[in-house]
Design an enzyme around this catalytic site. Structure first.
Site, mmCIF file in Angstrom:
data_model
loop_
_atom_site.group_PDB
_atom_site.id
_atom_site.type_symbol
_atom_site.label_atom_id
_atom_site.label_comp_id
_atom_site.label_asym_id
_atom_site.label_seq_id
_atom_site.Cartn_x
_atom_site.Cartn_y
_atom_site.Cartn_z
ATOM 1 C CE LYS A 9 82.721 -19.503 76.864
ATOM 2 N NZ LYS A 9 82.319 -20.878 77.235
ATOM 3 C CB ALA A 36 77.367 -24.006 73.914
ATOM 4 N N GLY A 37 77.157 -26.810 72.220
ATOM 5 C CA GLY A 37 76.247 -27.606 71.408
ATOM 6 C C GLY A 37 76.901 -28.487 70.365
#
Length: 279
Positions: free
Chosen positions: A121, A208-209
């Protein structure tokens, strides 16, 4: 449209197989998990089990010292025959640094018994305030790693042009952020993510988020191939329960996407037939 690699048997929905394919690997779960911010190793392990994830991502910078391979380390508590290790380059501020950490990640995969695991990643984040990824550094590192036969999963701002460039370079996925890392704000870049999904021929992973199960549902409903979650689970009051909830959300959103929702109408329509009723 239902994906060509999906074997659908509607007589028994539990028989539906809808595997996630990244590179040359097949995964049964579309939920990826991070391993940071948990209160303790026990909670982390239990949450991972409750999530039924197939992929765990680990920041390689945390694992560089030999002490990280002691028996009480999370890596040594997991079954790497059933979970795929996704090393990440979190903490890298330049392409050169990310390339070096990716190489270390491959060595750690070998230590875990995954000798042929070349996944990484890719994160290149020089911005310490907003933690936004560097598009130029990401492109540079991705091009080099792909030339060395790594399976690259780049973390990016949801820029459709950048996503297409990375796909054309040979990245195995693109991983646009839903909102800033660790913010739990949900999908604040929904339109751009939808454009990326529409134009991609590789899996799109929302990373993310995500703050709760409904965010995961929404990401999957618009056609994301998977979601990567860390803080939403690790920082919940009951992480194990949130892991289960998000797992169910991923399934619900994926099934809703494959089912193809009804068209929205501008007015009400009766759900019961009006034909045959007396005036």
């Amino acid at each position: 449209m239902i994906s060509s690699n999906m074997n659908v048997t509607f007589e028994n929905l539990s028989d539906i197989t809808d595997d996630l394919v990244i590179g040359d690997q097949v995964f049964t779960s579309r939920l990826m998990l991070g391993t940071g911010k948990y209160r303790n190793l026990g909670v982390a392990k239990q949450s991972i089990e409750c999530s039924q994830t197939s992929i765990i991502t680990v920041a390689i910078r945390r694992l560089q010292s030999s002490s990280n391979f002691q028996p009480n380390n999370l890596l040594n508590m997991l079954d790497w025959k059933s979970i795929w290790l996704l090393p990440n380059t979190a903490g890298c501020t330049t392409a050169e640094d990310a390339i070096k950490i990716a190489t270390l990640g491959h060595e750690i995969c070998k230590k875990m018994g995954q000798e042929y695991n070349s996944f990484v990643k890719l994160e290149v984040i020089p911005d310490s305030k907003y933690l936004l990824p560097d598009p130029i550094g990401t492109l540079k590192a991705a091009e080099y790693l792909i030339s060395k036969n790594y399976t690259v999963l780049p973390y990016i701002y949801p820029d459709p042009m950048l996503a297409k460039q990375l796909e054309e370079l040979g990245c195995a996925t693109v991983m646009p952020l839903g909102s800033p890392i660790g913010s739990g704000q949900g999908l604040q870049n929904l339109e751009n993510i939808q454009i990326i999904i529409e134009n991609a021929s590789v899996p799109v992973v929302v990373d993310a988020g995500i703050g709760t199960a409904s965010d995961a549902v929404k990401a999957m409903e618009i056609g994301a191939s998977a979601v990567l979650v860390n803080s939403a689970i690790a920082q919940a009051k009951f992480p194990q329960l949130m892991a289960k909830a998000i797992n169910l959300g991923v399934h619900a959103g994926r099934y809703a996407y494959l089912a193809e929702r009804m068209k929205k109408l501008s007015r009400a329509m009766p759900s019961s037939p009006s034909i045959g009723f007396p005036n």
